[in-house]
Design an enzyme around this catalytic site. Sequence first.
Site: not given
Ligand code: SAH
Length: 397
Positions: A215, A231, A283, A301, A341
């Site tokens: 970040r 995400f 997303a 992410d 991850c």
């Molecule tokens: N970048 C974030 C962490 C991401 S964790 C940070 O810095 O805190 C992954 C995230 O993807 C989760 O919040 C989950 O709700 C979301 N997610 C999972 N599948 C998804 C999809 N198909 N479209 C959008 N978001 C999604």
Amino acid sequence: MTKIILRKGREESLRRFHPWVFSGAVAQIVGQPAEGDLVAVYAADGTFLACGHYQIGSIAVRVLSFDSDVLAPDFWEVMLSRALQVRRSAGLFGSAQTNCFRLVHGEGDNLPGLIIDWYAGVAVLQAHSVGMFRCKKQIADALKKVFGDALLAVYDKSSGTAPFKAGLDLVDGYLYRSEAFRDGEREVLENGNRFLVDWTEGQKTGFFLDQRENRALVAKHAAGRQVLNLFCYTGGFSIYALAAGAAHVDSVDSSAKAMSMVDKNVALNGFTPEQHTSFCADAIEFLRKVPEGKYDLIIVDPPAFAKHRGALNNALRAYQRLNAAAISRVAPGGLVFTFSCSQVVDKEAFALAVFSAAAQTRRSVRILDRLNQPADHAVNIYHPEGEYLKGLLLYVE
Ligand code: SAH
């Protein structure tokens, strides 16, 4: 105490301090251990090797000590103090800018099966093994000794992570609350940015602490840019980008709960709705509709696409599709921060998926940086499997 005796020649990995005994390496079990019991492991020739928590499954023992077949009465206190010392030396504990970090990262801190995240005085514990689950009271007591008055509460959030076994009381809740503790969302500081964390309702332990340094890297590049954070969860990257002077940030997550936290975090840090827009959406669908060139900094992410080896090929294809979509849409001269991850997708495999994605778009792409997990998500040199977060910073011409 139960003795686990290994097959001839199968002691080599323990001699190299790898902290797992696979069930296929076990020749004989002397005694009748219950899952989670402390057991002692011996080579075929009778030499003592290690002691650890017994498990039923492909990993039979997760090692807690290579030195002794018993744990000293102050074992947990000593191990937690050592883990804290690592975070202190990394400049995390005692920092005026950051008061949340991972205190225990399983094997990385020689405590296989245990995760503890620290949120401004609240320790959120996740046991990933029956052995650690059964030790949670001792761990909470040791946390009190190590942190003293700085410890406000210990919350056990193991219901989603401890392997379910009949007889385990898998209900999340507080193991300790000091008089000073007030329940509810808690505000933490990360590199001077403010975030609300809800460990009871949020994902994992409440916040993705592993992206702190990435970040900060986004912040370095965000000034004046049109940013898309895919995400986004509770908006970690978004807040850093806004604080660094991004022209505008769009944040996307499919979780409505996460998006409501993003809005709270945007307001908490003093940004206006003109600077930031929230989208509760898939997303991948969202990205498909993005006009080419609209954004000049895109963060990708996603959650782990592969949770086990069997899912590896599908996961690699998914990373490729997602990254091709991001690379094809970013403005000329724009940046893509892309992550994985998934522990089973190693950094070479991930780089290859992103390479294939880039080739598909036919654009000129340079790797400006290789990204990974921070010091508090420590990797034990004898347990390379602990490395899971990887990313690339791409410059797209
Ligand atoms: N970048 C974030 C962490 C991401 S964790 C940070 O810095 O805190 C992954 C995230 O993807 C989760 O919040 C989950 O709700 C979301 N997610 C999972 N599948 C998804 C999809 N198909 N479209 C959008 N978001 C999604």
